[in-house]
Design a protein around this motif. Structure first.
Motif, short mmCIF file in Angstrom:
data_model
loop_
_atom_site.label_atom_id
_atom_site.label_comp_id
_atom_site.label_asym_id
_atom_site.label_seq_id
_atom_site.Cartn_x
_atom_site.Cartn_y
_atom_site.Cartn_z
N PHE A 3 4.25 7.95 3.73
CA PHE A 3 3.23 7.38 4.58
C PHE A 3 1.93 8.14 4.42
O PHE A 3 1.91 9.26 3.92
CB PHE A 3 3.67 7.32 6.05
N PRO B 141 -0.89 10.03 6.12
CA PRO B 141 -1.34 10.65 7.36
C PRO B 141 -2.82 10.36 7.64
O PRO B 141 -3.14 9.89 8.71
CB PRO B 141 -1.08 12.13 7.15
N THR C 72 -6.51 8.24 6.46
CA THR C 72 -6.89 7.01 5.76
C THR C 72 -7.19 7.32 4.30
O THR C 72 -7.82 8.32 4.00
CB THR C 72 -8.13 6.40 6.44
N ALA D 119 -0.64 11.59 0.84
CA ALA D 119 0.51 10.87 1.39
C ALA D 119 1.64 11.86 1.56
O ALA D 119 1.78 12.80 0.78
CB ALA D 119 0.93 9.72 0.48
N ARG D 120 2.44 11.63 2.59
CA ARG D 120 3.59 12.50 2.86
C ARG D 120 4.86 11.81 2.37
O ARG D 120 5.13 10.66 2.70
CB ARG D 120 3.71 12.80 4.34
N ALA E 73 -4.52 5.17 8.20
CA ALA E 73 -3.65 6.30 8.55
C ALA E 73 -2.36 5.78 9.19
O ALA E 73 -2.38 4.84 9.97
CB ALA E 73 -4.38 7.23 9.51
N GLY E 74 -1.24 6.40 8.85
CA GLY E 74 0.05 6.03 9.42
C GLY E 74 0.75 4.88 8.72
O GLY E 74 1.87 4.54 9.07
N THR E 75 0.12 4.29 7.72
CA THR E 75 0.69 3.16 7.00
C THR E 75 1.76 3.63 6.01
O THR E 75 1.59 4.64 5.34
CB THR E 75 -0.41 2.41 6.23
N ALA E 76 2.86 2.89 5.92
CA ALA E 76 3.90 3.18 4.93
C ALA E 76 3.36 2.86 3.55
O ALA E 76 2.68 1.85 3.35
CB ALA E 76 5.15 2.37 5.21
N GLU F 119 0.38 -0.10 -0.19
CA GLU F 119 0.99 -0.32 1.11
C GLU F 119 2.37 -0.94 0.94
O GLU F 119 2.57 -1.79 0.09
CB GLU F 119 0.09 -1.24 1.94
#
Length: 70
Positions: A20, A22, A24, A31-32, A49-52, A67
């Motif tokens: 995801f 963290p 934008t 990405a993590r 931010a927060g998008t898989a 995405e």
């Protein structure tokens, strides 16, 4: 003066890994993937931010993501 810098020359991320974003991505960012936070780029789009995300391709240190539906 201090400890020497150690740079990773590769990452354990598979070409089909999921993670995801963290922050934008505009269109690059981080990405993590599990415990690893890596520099990545998109195929041109912004990813909130927060998008898989999923890995589309890898070329050396360059990791391309897009995405991914959860």
């Amino acid at each position: 003066s201090g400890a020497p810098c150690v740079f990773k020359t590769g990452s354990p991320i598979a070409a089909d890994a999921s993670g995801f974003a963290p922050p934008t991505m505009r269109p690059s960012g981080k990405a993590r993937f599990g415990e690893d936070v890596l520099d990545v780029v998109t195929e041109g789009e912004f990813i909130a931010a927060g998008t898989a995300v999923g890995v589309v391709s890898r070329d050396g240190m360059r990791i391309v993501v897009k995405e991914r539906a959860i």
